[in-house]
Scaffold this active site. Structure first.
Site, PDB file in Angstrom:
ATOM      1  N   ASP A 132       0.833  -1.203   0.000  1.00 60.06           N
ATOM      2  CA  ASP A 132       0.000   0.000   0.000  1.00 60.06           C
ATOM      3  C   ASP A 132       0.869   1.254   0.000  1.00 60.06           C
ATOM      4  O   ASP A 132       1.929   1.274  -0.625  1.00 60.06           O
ATOM      5  CB  ASP A 132      -0.919  -0.055   1.238  1.00 60.06           C
ATOM      6  N   HIS A 162      -3.620   5.972   3.941  1.00 62.29           N
ATOM      7  CA  HIS A 162      -4.410   4.845   3.468  1.00 62.29           C
ATOM      8  C   HIS A 162      -3.886   3.505   3.983  1.00 62.29           C
ATOM      9  O   HIS A 162      -4.644   2.678   4.500  1.00 62.29           O
ATOM     10  CB  HIS A 162      -4.416   4.868   1.937  1.00 62.29           C
ATOM     11  N   ASN A 266     -14.189   0.464  -6.596  1.00 61.10           N
ATOM     12  CA  ASN A 266     -15.271   1.368  -6.200  1.00 61.10           C
ATOM     13  C   ASN A 266     -16.011   2.007  -7.370  1.00 61.10           C
ATOM     14  O   ASN A 266     -16.442   3.147  -7.285  1.00 61.10           O
ATOM     15  CB  ASN A 266     -14.705   2.497  -5.337  1.00 61.10           C
TER      16      ASN A 266
END
Length: 417
Positions: A132, A162, A266
């Site tokens: 990440d 994040h 998303n």
């Protein structure tokens, strides 16, 4: 076939890019060179630096045999003509997938798990990698034991927030402060592949996967979470048919015993058009809206408007009857409270937030009934345990009450470990 876009974080604070043409998201002049299995990646990278003016940025030896480099058109032609080269992937941009205790831990009954301190449990020993934006290495609620920076070349500390948020959902300590994760206090490796803006490239992500694969056995890394994604598809051949180096790397890492849990994306679209979500070798997580940590629906929304106990309005999905059904599961992903950079906490939303619920549960299972299982067996066990719950445990839009042909999977269950 859809092109592979830059990888992005799967959160709503930074949205996943939509699928586009084959050229969309390509980083001009930047490539991942995949070599035949018996080739010496380091030696060939040096040879190509001399003969083809390759500006080498990464050399891969475990998850992938090859290297990443900038190449001119003439250099690319020369590299492709080398019989030791299996194929060349265009490098593409990526970004973290997030939207923006915890209610999610409560909703999947993580608080019932024997690992929680109130149930006589303690720290979970199974290590995981967070691939990440890095992790806040000084956060008092997290047990960060090491890592690698494949993005900015400096510390694997989190400059975005994040990755730290993902880490907290997976493994925040059960210490009566802040939040608690699914696998409390478990050792975490911060594998930074995205920059402070939550974006990066395939080459940096493959570098992270390569590091995880090389260190999985010695460091006990059994799980990797990837809350990131971009446009692409599964060729059913670990990337060797459509020249997808990211897919090849993940397949090889899975063979090394690492269970990969990834965000579905998303875009309120079919996840089959996004990678790594489309790969059959990973456990892909869709997002559920839950605002009170309890089944049944009816709770009012909190940080963003959605409907309690339904599939999140942004979540990607697959279709009933699709091959992707076999590696899809659901978890809470709306208004999730977790750790944040600078030692703080934050509530955000996205399939990025759903994925670490399942990754943390995988750590729990591997510490218990999934010990000794292959990644495929772990995936099957988690999906089977989710499907075995009564209908009242689930959510509207799950397979018991489907939304047309859309398949979001059953809601994961962490209480049995």
């Amino acid at each position: 076939m859809r092109g592979h876009l830059p990888l992005l974080v799967c959160a709503l604070v930074v949205s996943l890019v939509s699928a586009g043409s084959a050229a969309a998201g390509t980083i001009p002049g930047q490539y991942i060179v995949v070599l035949e299995s018996d080739a010496d990646s380091g030696a060939i990278a040096k040879a190509h630096a001399r003969s083809a003016n390759a500006d080498v940025s990464h050399v891969y030896r475990r998850a992938l045999n090859g290297y990443a480099a900038r190449l001119s058109a003439a250099g690319l032609k020369a590299v492709r003509s080398d019989p030791r080269v299996a194929f060349v992937s265009e490098d593409r941009a990526v970004r973290a997938t997030a939207q923006g205790l915890p209610t999610g831990v409560n909703r999947v009954e993580g608080d019932v798990s024997s690992t929680q301190a109130g149930n006589g449990g303690g720290t979970v020993s199974v290590a995981a990698a967070v691939i990440d934006t890095g992790i806040d290495v000084d956060h008092p609620d997290l047990n960060v034991v090491g890592g690698r920076n494949c993005s900015t070349g400096r510390s694997y500390d989190d400059g975005n927030g994040h990755g730290t948020h993902v880490a907290g959902t997976m493994a925040a300590k059960d210490n009566a402060a802040g939040v608690v994760g699914l696998a409390p206090g478990a050792p975490l490796y911060a594998v930074r592949v995205l920059n402070n803006n939550g974006s990066g490239s395939w080459s940096s992500v493959v570098c992270g996967i390569d590091w995880v694969t090389a260190n999985a056995a010695s460091k006990g890394i059994k799980v990797a979470n990837m809350s990131l994604g971009g446009s692409g598809s599964d060729d059913g051949n670990c990337g060797r048919t459509n020249n997808d180096a990211l897919h090849t790397a993940i397949c090889n890492s899975v063979r090394a015993g690492v269970t990969y849990v990834v965000a579905a994306g998303n875009d309120n679209s079919n996840l089959g058009g996004f990678v790594p979500a489309a790969y059959n070798e990973v456990l892909t997580v869709t997002a559920v809206a839950d605002f009170n940590g309890q089944p049944g629906g009816g709770a009012g929304w909190t940080c963003r408007a959605d409907v309690d106990d339904t599939a999140a309005d942004f979540s990607n999905w697959t279709t009933i009857g699709s091959a992707d059904v076999g590696h899809t599961i659901a978890a809470p992903g709306v208004c999730i409270d977790s750790t944040w950079k600078g030692g703080g906490y934050n509530a955000i939303s996205g399939t990025s937030m759903a994925s670490p619920h399942v990754a943390g549960t995988a750590q729990l299972c591997i510490a218990g009934p999934c010990a000794g299982m292959t990644p495929s067996q772990v995936m099957t066990r988690l999906r089977s345990d989710a499907a075995s719950r009564t209908a009242s445990y689930g959510f509207r839009d799950d397979p018991n009450t489907p939304n047309g042909s859309r398949y979001y999977g059953y809601l994961e269950y962490a209480g049995g470990y």
